[in-house]
Design a protein around this motif. Sequence first.
Motif, PDB file in Angstrom:
ATOM      1  N   TRP A   9       0.840  -1.203   0.000  1.00 42.56           N
ATOM      2  CA  TRP A   9       0.000   0.000   0.000  1.00 42.56           C
ATOM      3  C   TRP A   9       0.873   1.250   0.000  1.00 42.56           C
ATOM      4  N   TYR A  35       0.719   4.077   7.276  1.00 45.54           N
ATOM      5  CA  TYR A  35      -0.724   3.959   7.035  1.00 45.54           C
ATOM      6  C   TYR A  35      -1.506   4.625   8.173  1.00 45.54           C
ATOM      7  N   PRO A  60      -4.977  -1.369   2.310  1.00 50.77           N
ATOM      8  CA  PRO A  60      -4.038  -2.495   2.230  1.00 50.77           C
ATOM      9  C   PRO A  60      -4.717  -3.815   1.886  1.00 50.77           C
TER      10      PRO A  60
END
Length: 374
Positions: A9, A35, A60
Amino acid sequence: MDDILYWMWMADVLGPGSPHSGAALAWCGDARNFYAAIRAGHRPAFLHRHMRERAAQLEPGDLQARLDACIAAGAAVLTPDDPDYPRRFLPLSDLPLVLYLTGSSACLNDRRYVAMVGTRRPTPYGQRACRELSRQMAEQGAVIVSGMADGLDGVAQAAAVEAGAPTIAFLGTAIDRTYPAAHAPLRAAIERLGGAVASEYPPGFSGRMQGTFLARNRLIAAMGEVLCVAEAGKRSGTMNTVSHARRYGRPVLAVPGSIFSRASEGTNAILQDGSARMLCGVQDIRQAMGLAPEENLWHNDPEDQASVAAPTAGIALSPVARQVLAVLGPDPQYLEEICRATGLPAHQVLAAYTELELAGAAIPGPGRSLTAAQ
């Protein structure tokens, strides 16, 4: 959720070949923290509009199918917290956050590395120089690094295969695509002999290919301790690789060529302007690598070396490496713990990892852990 999905991601958000990957890791430490910080609303200066849009549109967990495709294709997924990830990449400001790999990861660390590149349209002279230099260095224990492209990249790696030695190829295409297709037998031989084929692009990658080969050139330059150019024109991808090597502080060597050959205009130019040293034989490569005339390039097990000589004996560590070493003990410590204990940013600590390991002062472990050598 698998940490690999967070790394995928992060890599997708920043984009392949991102010049901001090192800054992002210095800011957050790892992909899971990145993240969490982005989802909490943080907007670091390097996160431009397109990155923010990608982050908003992707989770993700959406990348599980990609991970499944890697498993189906037999491709390993290496991230900076994986012990098999090339440690030579960790200090880079533009390090790859995800590497897809086929073959063996065993050749990615603890060896000596020579990058060999050149024109896709070589003369017989260039082919002979590339083949002989690559074969001799491979026979002496160096891992030849190149791009498995048409021309001299393929010649260099075929020479390593002929020597029965592992070689590393970095692709500018999806990891499950061999380009050119004619090099499929070469790729199979590389993988069979314990070498590796690596790419920043996952199986089935269908994104824009513009710039992917130029981006992969930085990985060839970074992996090599020295960059050797056998033959190249003035305006070429090879000269792009040279610029990356100079940016990373890698020595550049070039084979001198005929003043009447366009295929040697690039190599002669970098020799003339002093940005490359003369390459006339393997002794020039060895000298650029700091090797003694009779020194064997085949590395012994690092732990065996540590048992013979005391850690850091005769090796001057940088101030940052000494600061990291001072907080290590017999139990594994992880990146975040070391950053907190030293007050250093993550990218400086990661650079110290490599320095301490090479000095025999510390032993890396899983999950970016580090333990003081006994």
